[in-house]
Design an enzyme around this catalytic site. Structure first.
Site, PDB file in Angstrom:
ATOM      1  N   LYS A 280       5.157   4.501  -9.647  1.00 25.30           N
ATOM      2  CA  LYS A 280       3.838   4.473  -8.996  1.00 25.30           C
ATOM      3  C   LYS A 280       2.708   4.278 -10.010  1.00 25.30           C
ATOM      4  O   LYS A 280       1.784   3.506  -9.766  1.00 25.30           O
ATOM      5  CB  LYS A 280       3.651   5.763  -8.186  1.00 25.30           C
ATOM      6  CG  LYS A 280       4.635   5.856  -7.008  1.00 25.30           C
ATOM      7  CD  LYS A 280       4.703   7.254  -6.420  1.00 25.30           C
ATOM      8  CE  LYS A 280       5.712   7.355  -5.292  1.00 25.30           C
ATOM      9  NZ  LYS A 280       5.989   8.730  -4.868  1.00 25.30           N
TER      10      LYS A 280
ATOM     11  N   GLU B  97       0.825  -1.230   0.000  1.00 27.82           N
ATOM     12  CA  GLU B  97       0.000   0.000   0.000  1.00 27.82           C
ATOM     13  C   GLU B  97       0.854   1.272   0.000  1.00 27.82           C
ATOM     14  O   GLU B  97       0.572   2.238  -0.706  1.00 27.82           O
ATOM     15  CB  GLU B  97      -0.908   0.002   1.239  1.00 27.82           C
ATOM     16  CG  GLU B  97      -1.797   1.215   1.374  1.00 27.82           C
ATOM     17  CD  GLU B  97      -2.801   1.314   0.246  1.00 27.82           C
ATOM     18  OE1 GLU B  97      -3.740   0.520   0.208  1.00 27.82           O
ATOM     19  OE2 GLU B  97      -2.643   2.219  -0.617  1.00 27.82           O
TER      20      GLU B  97
ATOM     21  N   GLU C  84      15.461  14.916  -2.400  1.00 31.54           N
ATOM     22  CA  GLU C  84      16.697  14.224  -2.009  1.00 31.54           C
ATOM     23  C   GLU C  84      17.896  15.060  -2.473  1.00 31.54           C
ATOM     24  O   GLU C  84      17.769  15.903  -3.352  1.00 31.54           O
ATOM     25  CB  GLU C  84      16.788  12.863  -2.719  1.00 31.54           C
ATOM     26  CG  GLU C  84      15.536  12.022  -2.652  1.00 31.54           C
ATOM     27  CD  GLU C  84      15.353  11.368  -1.302  1.00 31.54           C
ATOM     28  OE1 GLU C  84      16.363  11.206  -0.603  1.00 31.54           O
ATOM     29  OE2 GLU C  84      14.211  11.065  -0.941  1.00 31.54           O
TER      30      GLU C  84
HETATM   31  N1  HSE Z   1      10.385  11.393  -3.385  1.00 31.11           N
HETATM   32  C1  HSE Z   1       9.013  10.997  -3.247  1.00 31.11           C
HETATM   33  C2  HSE Z   1       8.137  12.241  -3.428  1.00 31.11           C
HETATM   34  C3  HSE Z   1       8.801  10.372  -1.909  1.00 31.11           C
HETATM   35  O1  HSE Z   1       8.651  13.355  -3.571  1.00 31.11           O
HETATM   36  O2  HSE Z   1       6.934  12.119  -3.489  1.00 31.11           O
HETATM   37  C4  HSE Z   1       7.623   9.448  -1.839  1.00 31.11           C
HETATM   38  O3  HSE Z   1       7.680   8.410  -2.752  1.00 31.11           O
END
Ligand code: HSE
Length: 436
Positions: free
Chosen positions: A203, A127, A188
């Site tokens: 996703k 999930e 990041e």
């Molecule tokens: N790097 C992803 C974002 C984190 O910015 O949504 C969650 O998958």
């Protein structure tokens, strides 16, 4: 009933959040389920981190096998696709239920991992892999089970949504907005997966598989990120009544499946167009329920852990009832999965926004429109900005086409691009009306 033993592998942001949810909300979960979940073992490379987060080293181990051995449910929160894959394979082979938040792992290797889970009659739940705290997998596989879903679109990456919001609201360039996102901890240090659209592509690949019942195949997902997006187009889109979002789109177009991620103009009046900052939102169109919209935090420690814990609880219920997984991995029965044709990006039909940088002179507009007329493409809106340069008469022509095949639009672009009045690269951004 005995406590259900949970082993956590990887104690970073989501791992420590999962520990927090299971311990702080222990009684709340017990009140709702009648079940007691106990974190039994925690494995991480960094022992000090575990001690710092939970105050002691009692649950700590540096041995992943020990976690698998002594847990009923193994929670993989390492990330990446190397060690994480080994851990999940090992746990499933040892007939341990697995929960993961790892979108890359599921998008790239989910097909084989699902098969392994099925062979061992074990649950593999994911999930938290899509849209963090929004329970979209459960919603699609269970809440919308009575629907045939024709499309799903989502703002699936918080980092890029934050950047796009800052460009629109505060006129920041892409580079400045990215730097700001990094300073605030949304992006990041290496934001490649976010800004190149790869994270969102993982996703939407997963969502497409459970919406249409197609085996996971990340390599067929089209990906275009926001790195080269110009502030001028964000502003022009607003003037035309549209907003630019990085959308994941999965659509069934006459049995050809489109799975794509790219910057997209959508009407600014749509609810989803107004999802700003680092939030996620997913719009699902079911043939019975119509469009439904889900909104929430797509990342963050407790929000993502909320989804991880929902999976842990579902598995706990299965263990308690001593039944095999009730919900198939894809949400479809194995024998109903189909290898539908995935459309190449040139085959899709979509709307398009074009910005044509021109040297203004008489006849240029007529010259441009004739290329569209010759291919039978109707222009829905067209604007020429007034040139601010008296030297070269440089300006932009903006064109909106609401429906066309991408390959035809590319042919038109190629023709116009070769003309002397066209000063630099024509910008093409896809457009979706999201109305049916
Ligand atoms: N790097 C992803 C974002 C984190 O910015 O949504 C969650 O998958």
């Amino acid at each position: 009933m005995d406590k259900i033993k949970v082993g956590i592998i990887g104690f970073g942001t989501v791992g420590s959040g999962t520990y927090k949810v299971l311990t702080e909300n222990f009684q709340e979960i017990k009140n709702k389920t009648g079940l007691s979940f106990q974190v039994n073992k925690i494995a991480d490379l960094n022992k000090e981190l575990v001690v710092e987060k939970i105050g002691n080293a009692d649950l700590y181990t540096d041995n992943i096998n020990e976690v698998i051995e002594y847990s009923d449910i193994v929670v993989e929160l390492i990330g990446g696709t190397t060690i994480a894959r080994e851990v999940v394979e090992k746990a499933l082979t040892k007939k341990k239920h697995v929960v993961t938040a790892n979108k890359a792992l599921i998008a790239l290797y989910g097909k084989d991992l699902f098969a392994l889970a099925e062979k061992n009659n074990i649950a593999l739940m994911y999930e938290a892999a899509v849209a963090g705290g929004i329970p979209i997998i459960k919603t699609i596989r269970e809440g919308l089970v009575g629907n045939k879903i024709s499309w799903v679109v989502g703002i699936l990456n918080g980092t890029t949504n934050y950047i796009l919001s800052e460009m629109k609201n505060n006129g920041l360039s892409f580079e400045t907005a990215l730097k700001q996102a990094q300073e605030l901890g949304y992006a990041e240090a290496d934001p490649t997966f976010d800004i190149e659209g790869i994270d969102a592509a993982h996703k939407i690949t997963i969502l497409a598989s459970i919406v249409f019942g197609i085996p996971l195949n990340f390599s067929e997902t089209f990906v275009e990120g926001i790195r080269s997006l110009d502030l001028a187009d964000v502003s022009y889109a607003e003037e035309l009544g549209y907003r630019i979002k990085l959308l994941g789109i999965a659509k069934n177009n006459n049995n050809k499946i489109e799975i794509r991620v790219h910057p997209t103009l959508i009407p600014s009046s749509r609810l989803i167009a107004n999802v700003d900052g680092p939030m996620n939102a997913i719009l699902v169109n079911g043939n019975m329920v119509g469009p439904t919209l889900y909104y929430g935090a797509g990342a963050g420690s407790e929000a993502t852990a909320s989804a991880v814990v929902a999976d842990i609880v579902d598995i706990g219920r299965l263990i308690h009832q001593n039944v095999i997984p009730l919900i198939p991995n894809y949400g479809f029965q194995e024998n109903s999965l189909t290898h539908k044709n995935i459309a190449n990006i040139s085959e899709i039909t979509s709307g398009f926004y074009l910005r044509i940088p021109i040297r203004d002179s008489s006849g240029v507009l007529a010259n441009i429109t004739k290329f569209f007329a010759s291919k039978n493409i109707s222009i829905d809106a067209m604007t020429q900005k007034e040139s601010k340069s008296s030297i070269d008469q440089k300006t932009d022509v903006l064109i909106v086409v609401k429906l066309a095949k991408e390959s035809i639009i590319d042919e038109i672009i190629k023709d116009i691009q070769s003309k002397e009045f066209c000063l630099s690269k024509i910008i093409k951004i896809r457009l979706e009306l999201l109305n049916k």
